[in-house]
Scaffold this motif. Sequence first.
Motif, mmCIF file in Angstrom:
data_model
loop_
_atom_site.group_PDB
_atom_site.id
_atom_site.type_symbol
_atom_site.label_atom_id
_atom_site.label_comp_id
_atom_site.label_asym_id
_atom_site.label_seq_id
_atom_site.Cartn_x
_atom_site.Cartn_y
_atom_site.Cartn_z
ATOM 1 N N LYS A 46 84.929 -2.028 140.634
ATOM 2 C CA LYS A 46 84.472 -2.762 141.062
ATOM 3 C C LYS A 46 84.913 -3.540 138.913
ATOM 4 O O LYS A 46 84.777 -2.561 139.212
ATOM 5 N N PRO A 47 85.109 -4.600 139.254
ATOM 6 C CA PRO A 47 85.975 -5.043 137.769
ATOM 7 C C PRO A 47 84.652 -4.469 136.511
ATOM 8 O O PRO A 47 83.494 -4.650 137.016
ATOM 9 N N THR A 48 85.484 -4.309 136.070
ATOM 10 C CA THR A 48 83.934 -4.080 134.386
ATOM 11 C C THR A 48 83.788 -5.402 133.791
ATOM 12 O O THR A 48 83.233 -5.519 133.050
ATOM 13 N N TYR A 49 84.604 -6.309 134.445
ATOM 14 C CA TYR A 49 83.932 -7.623 133.358
ATOM 15 C C TYR A 49 82.945 -8.385 133.983
ATOM 16 O O TYR A 49 83.544 -7.868 135.763
ATOM 17 N N LYS A 50 82.238 -9.186 133.853
ATOM 18 C CA LYS A 50 81.524 -10.307 135.021
ATOM 19 C C LYS A 50 82.612 -10.612 135.796
ATOM 20 O O LYS A 50 83.980 -11.527 135.607
ATOM 21 N N TYR A 51 81.792 -10.697 136.734
ATOM 22 C CA TYR A 51 83.615 -11.266 138.409
ATOM 23 C C TYR A 51 81.871 -11.910 139.697
ATOM 24 O O TYR A 51 80.477 -12.108 139.158
ATOM 25 N N GLU A 52 82.920 -12.373 140.036
ATOM 26 C CA GLU A 52 82.482 -12.968 141.224
ATOM 27 C C GLU A 52 83.326 -12.746 142.202
ATOM 28 O O GLU A 52 84.584 -12.578 142.408
ATOM 29 N N LYS A 53 82.616 -12.625 143.828
ATOM 30 C CA LYS A 53 83.602 -12.840 144.817
ATOM 31 C C LYS A 53 84.125 -14.215 145.269
ATOM 32 O O LYS A 53 83.142 -14.941 145.254
ATOM 33 N N CYS A 54 85.388 -14.344 145.313
ATOM 34 C CA CYS A 54 85.965 -15.884 146.005
ATOM 35 C C CYS A 54 87.097 -15.619 146.896
ATOM 36 O O CYS A 54 87.521 -15.444 147.252
ATOM 37 N N TYR A 55 86.213 -16.518 148.590
ATOM 38 C CA TYR A 55 86.342 -16.359 149.434
ATOM 39 C C TYR A 55 87.659 -17.804 149.410
ATOM 40 O O TYR A 55 87.929 -18.599 149.196
ATOM 41 N N GLY A 56 88.995 -17.194 150.353
ATOM 42 C CA GLY A 56 89.648 -18.156 150.858
ATOM 43 C C GLY A 56 90.681 -18.338 150.240
ATOM 44 O O GLY A 56 91.249 -19.009 150.603
ATOM 45 N N VAL A 57 91.254 -17.544 148.760
ATOM 46 C CA VAL A 57 92.225 -17.965 148.285
ATOM 47 C C VAL A 57 93.232 -16.266 147.723
ATOM 48 O O VAL A 57 94.349 -16.366 147.732
ATOM 49 N N ALA A 58 93.022 -15.499 148.391
ATOM 50 C CA ALA A 58 93.628 -14.162 148.788
ATOM 51 C C ALA A 58 95.056 -14.032 150.026
ATOM 52 O O ALA A 58 95.199 -14.955 150.679
ATOM 53 N N ARG A 59 96.211 -14.543 148.770
ATOM 54 C CA ARG A 59 97.136 -13.822 149.736
ATOM 55 C C ARG A 59 97.373 -12.263 150.653
ATOM 56 O O ARG A 59 96.392 -11.742 150.854
ATOM 57 N N ALA A 60 98.169 -12.987 151.520
ATOM 58 C CA ALA A 60 98.243 -11.892 152.605
ATOM 59 C C ALA A 60 98.301 -10.763 151.895
ATOM 60 O O ALA A 60 99.557 -10.770 151.316
ATOM 61 N N GLY A 61 97.850 -9.285 152.276
ATOM 62 C CA GLY A 61 97.648 -8.214 151.609
ATOM 63 C C GLY A 61 97.496 -7.761 149.920
ATOM 64 O O GLY A 61 97.470 -6.629 149.627
ATOM 65 N N MET A 62 96.625 -9.109 149.459
ATOM 66 C CA MET A 62 96.067 -8.387 148.368
ATOM 67 C C MET A 62 94.363 -9.143 148.365
ATOM 68 O O MET A 62 93.936 -9.458 146.970
ATOM 69 N N ASN A 63 93.836 -9.248 149.543
ATOM 70 C CA ASN A 63 92.215 -9.375 149.453
ATOM 71 C C ASN A 63 91.358 -7.792 148.791
ATOM 72 O O ASN A 63 92.408 -6.611 149.304
ATOM 73 N N ASP A 64 90.430 -8.593 148.043
ATOM 74 C CA ASP A 64 89.819 -6.701 148.031
ATOM 75 C C ASP A 64 88.784 -6.761 148.186
ATOM 76 O O ASP A 64 87.844 -5.568 148.179
ATOM 77 N N CYS A 65 88.559 -7.297 149.468
ATOM 78 C CA CYS A 65 87.180 -6.823 150.932
ATOM 79 C C CYS A 65 87.581 -6.693 152.182
ATOM 80 O O CYS A 65 88.755 -6.049 152.797
#
Length: 105
Positions: A46-65
């Motif tokens: 998890k990032p050290t900054y304040k974050y949110e999970k953003c669905y539907g915008v990940a490029r192929a091979g770049m997802n965090d989920c």
Amino acid sequence: MNSTTLMTLEIFTMNTSIDEARAALIAAAVFSLFSAAASAQVHPEKPTYKYEKCYGVARAGMNDCFFASNSCAGTLTKDNDPRAWIYVPQGTCKKITGGTLEPPK
């Protein structure tokens, strides 16, 4: 000892060695499978900054989920999969075309 007893003893010893070798081989194979599965599971920190999970915008091979048909971060096969998410700084997702804070239903 007569020759029959020696022969029986040699066969017993040989069979025991084969059984032990088989057991060791099976144990090594099972260990290898579990090791491969464990190393394949990549979960991003998890990032050290304040974050949110953003669905539907990940490029192929770049997802965090990870989700039902995709178990590891970085293994997405197509761009903008609505089930895949990435960490973005808080307040950023709604500014990205196609980005949503809610997973698909």
